[in-house]
Enzyme design. Structure first.
Site, mmCIF file in Angstrom:
data_model
loop_
_atom_site.group_PDB
_atom_site.id
_atom_site.type_symbol
_atom_site.label_atom_id
_atom_site.label_comp_id
_atom_site.label_asym_id
_atom_site.label_seq_id
_atom_site.Cartn_x
_atom_site.Cartn_y
_atom_site.Cartn_z
ATOM 1 C CG ASP A 122 0.567 4.736 3.749
ATOM 2 O OD1 ASP A 122 -0.159 3.745 3.580
ATOM 3 O OD2 ASP A 122 0.216 5.907 3.530
ATOM 4 C CB CYS B 263 -1.095 10.263 6.453
ATOM 5 S SG CYS B 263 -0.243 10.040 4.889
ATOM 6 C CB CYS C 291 4.851 10.133 2.293
ATOM 7 S SG CYS C 291 3.175 10.224 2.912
ATOM 8 C CB CYS D 192 -0.913 0.040 1.212
ATOM 9 S SG CYS D 192 -2.147 -1.243 1.175
#
Lengths: 277, 393
Positions: A37, A104, A60, A35
């Site tokens: 992350d 995120c 990231c 994926c």
């Protein structure tokens, strides 16, 4: 280049609480290499209070910053309070995230939930449910939750928050279906109070028009069709299908299964919808 | 970011610095010589001569005739013009052959071709090997009487891998199929001589070879049927309407002269720097690997994957040292999936997300290479320390 807030950059460059707690009370593992992350959150919990939190993140800058922020936020909290943290709280703590990066913060919230569930010896409810997006392994429950919690209104927003639909894109139709359902469920609660009221014809027309505009037209328009309200006579609602819907063999089904059902749910449960041929 | 800051620029496949000689050549056409090349007075006429001279310089670099050179606004316009023109010239043919690793300028056009043409086309996107090379057998079997055009890039923007264009174009020509190549990354970096090739269309972009952004070229082989992209005036012999972007065309002409002069340097000094960087990184950073064919590659490009870490995070740490490069990671591609090029090559996810592209130019120095070699290992180690997947050294 992404426009990150100073706080995101600061947390990315100087992440707090990196690592893994030995003999942790609860560990939450979410995301995957595929994926792009992943986050492993470990918590130390004493007397229902989170005394330590550490993270390991692959991802990231905003994934790292969200993880770092999360550990700072939960330290010293009771488990019950920590449970109430939403992804929006994490994003707010960082002064906001670019909309394409909201997933995120969702990853942070999911890891927290997973760690708490692990601490309590429970399984995660979100992992159950039906996988909608195969590319990123996102379930319908996760999508519905994001729609409700973050007040999402488009498939693009769903992708920004959950990643669902961000790969091959094959699940887009299913996502918009879930979006429609979830939004209309929310509306139903509001409309129930009106249901049993006596309405004048004018009020009825107004409310029917509202439902047509908000919930029925967008769906039909995606298929190149449209619908028009011709008349309201007592409980009889006369409509006319336009565009592609005119000669669609499913038009009768559309009217009964879809239009009538919606109008009954949201306007008056005695309505009968007929097509004006 | 202040201009006084020293930038270590290793992102030349994204765009390049405009060469000082190029700026000097173009400036008068933004100040004194503002005439329209189509005008009947000599004030405009002299500008027309400058455009002709630029056309000759482009032709000299490509090994073609100046009349085969059409100035456009960018590489993307050249790609679209070539492919759509070829389809219009062969309306009875409904098949396009391209590869899975093309630049979006070609890929997105081919994947959405019915939107632009109003017709349905069959699309073959050829696979590539782990090293990024096309499979000749698959290519041969894909071609048919129904194929209108083959479009294959000369060199890949992400990996620098070079396709054997001479051979690929000949195969198409032998079957009476038009051949287009997106040579945006190849022109100026490796020698190109179109005189002996069966290439019908070639696209190039000014800003990839030290000219400014906003100018490109489409080469159309003499005798190849052509229909313009947009309607309008008679400029470019009626093949590309719109008043010429004179200053940038002059700039591109000068840039092509310079590229020809520096071709040997690009393929010796720059290549040596690239090799030093590449070998240094592969040696000093464990679990790092090269993406793309080791030999069949542009002399300036090194695409390296650092396993178990993510590209955007690497780039932002490099940015703190003013080192500029690119990544094929999902987070930098603007989508949620890593580079289509690396995925087509079968680069595993563990490596695709952590890929960094270094692309050099003649302006890079050995000190810069040493600086990057000095900084990178700690950046990667730091991020790996944080990665839940890192198994440890």
């Amino acid at each position: 280049m992404w426009e990150y807030t100073d706080k995101v950059t600061e947390h990315f460059e100087n992440p707090r609480n990196v690592g893994q707690i030995k003999n942790a009370s609860g560990v939450g593992d979410v995301g995957s290499l595929a994926c792009g992350d992943a986050l492993r959150l470990s918590l130390k919990i004493d007397d229902n209070i989170i005394t330590d939190a550490k993270f390991k993140t692959f991802g990231c800058a905003s994934a790292i910053a969200s993880s770092s922020a999360l550990t700072e936020m939960v330290k010293g909290m009771t488990v019950d309070d920590a449970e109430k943290i939403t992804n929006e709280d994490i994003a707010d703590y960082l002064g906001g995230l670019p909309k394409e990066k909201m997933h995120c913060s969702v990853m942070g919230r999911e890891a927290l939930e997973a760690a708490i569930a692990d601490y309590r010896g429970l399984s995660l409810p979100m992992a159950e449910g039906e996988v909608v997006c195969d590319c990123f392994g996102v379930t319908d429950l996760e999508v519905r939750r994001a729609i409700k919690e973050s007040n999402l209104h488009s498939v693009e927003e769903i992708t920004n928050f959950t990643k669902a639909g961000g790969g091959c894109g094959k699940c887009e139709e299913r996502l918009s279906e879930i979006l429609r359902q979830t939004i209309s469920q929310g509306l139903k609660v509001v409309s129930v109070t009106h249901k049993s009221k006596r309405m004048t014809t004018l009020q009825k027309i107004k409310r029917i028009e509202d439902v047509l505009e908000r919930e029925i037209r967008p769906g039909l328009k995606m298929d190149g069709g449209d619908i028009e309200l011709i008349d309201v006579d007592g409980d009889f609602v006369i409509v006319s299908l336009r565009g592609q819907c005119t000669d669609c063999f499913k038009s009768q089904t559309t009217i009964k299964e879809y239009v009538e059902k919606k109008l009954r749910e949201q306007v008056l449960d005695t309505l009968i919808v007929e097509e004006n041929k | 970011m202040g201009t006084a800051e020293k930038i270590v620029y290793m992102d030349n496949n994204a765009t390049t610095a405009v060469a000082p000689e190029v700026i000097e050549a173009m400036l008068p056409y933004l100040t004194d010589y503002y005439g329209n090349p189509s005008s009947m007075h000599s004030f405009g006429g002299q500008v027309g001569s400058a455009v002709s001279k630029a056309r000759q310089s482009v032709a000299a670099l490509l090994g073609c005739d100046p009349e085969e050179v059409i100035f456009t606004s960018c590489g993307t316009e050249s790609d679209s013009t070539a492919i759509l023109s070829a389809l219009r010239a062969n309306p009875e043919r409904r098949h396009i052959v391209t590869t899975r690793v093309e630049h979006p300028a070609v890929k997105n056009l081919c994947e959405n071709i019915s939107t632009f043409t109003g017709h349905k086309y069959r699309l073959t996107m050829l696979k590539v090997s782990e090293e990024g090379m096309v499979d000749m057998e698959e290519y041969l079997s894909a071609l048919s009487d129904d194929t209108a055009i083959v479009s294959m890039m000369w060199a890949n923007n992400e990996t620098g891998v070079i396709f054997p264009i001479a051979e690929l174009a000949k195969i198409a020509r032998d079957r009476g199929i038009l051949f287009h190549t997106d040579a945006v990354q190849a022109v100026g970096k490796i020698p190109i001589d179109l005189s002996g090739l069966n290439v019908d269309f070639l696209s190039l972009s000014g800003h990839k070879l030290h000219a400014p952004k906003g100018v490109g070229v489409l080469y159309v082989k003499r005798g190849t049927a052509f229909s313009p992209f947009m309607a309008g005036g008679h400029q470019e012999h009626g093949r590309r309407a719109g008043t010429e972007n004179v200053a940038s065309i002059v700039a591109l002409g000068r840039a092509c002269q310079l590229a020809q002069e520096k071709m040997a340097e690009e393929n010796s000094r720059v290549k040596k720097l690239r090799d030093k960087l590449e070998e240094g990184l592969l040696a000093s950073v464990p679990k790092s690997l090269l993406n793309g064919h080791k030999q069949m590659r542009l002399p300036n490009t090194a695409n390296i994957s650092f396993e178990y870490v993510e590209g955007e995070a690497i780039l932002l740490h490099m940015n703190r040292f003013n080192i500029c490069a690119s990544s094929g990671s999902a987070c930098t591609s603007g989508s949620l999936e890593p580079s289509h090029v690396l995925r087509a090559m079968g680069v595993p996810f563990t490596a695709a997300h952590g890929s960094i592209r270094f692309s050099l130019s003649i302006y890079n120095t050995e000190e810069e290479i040493d600086f990057v070699l000095d900084k990178m290992p700690a950046i990667i180690a730091n991020l790996r320390e944080m990665s839940p997947f890192w198994p440890g050294d």
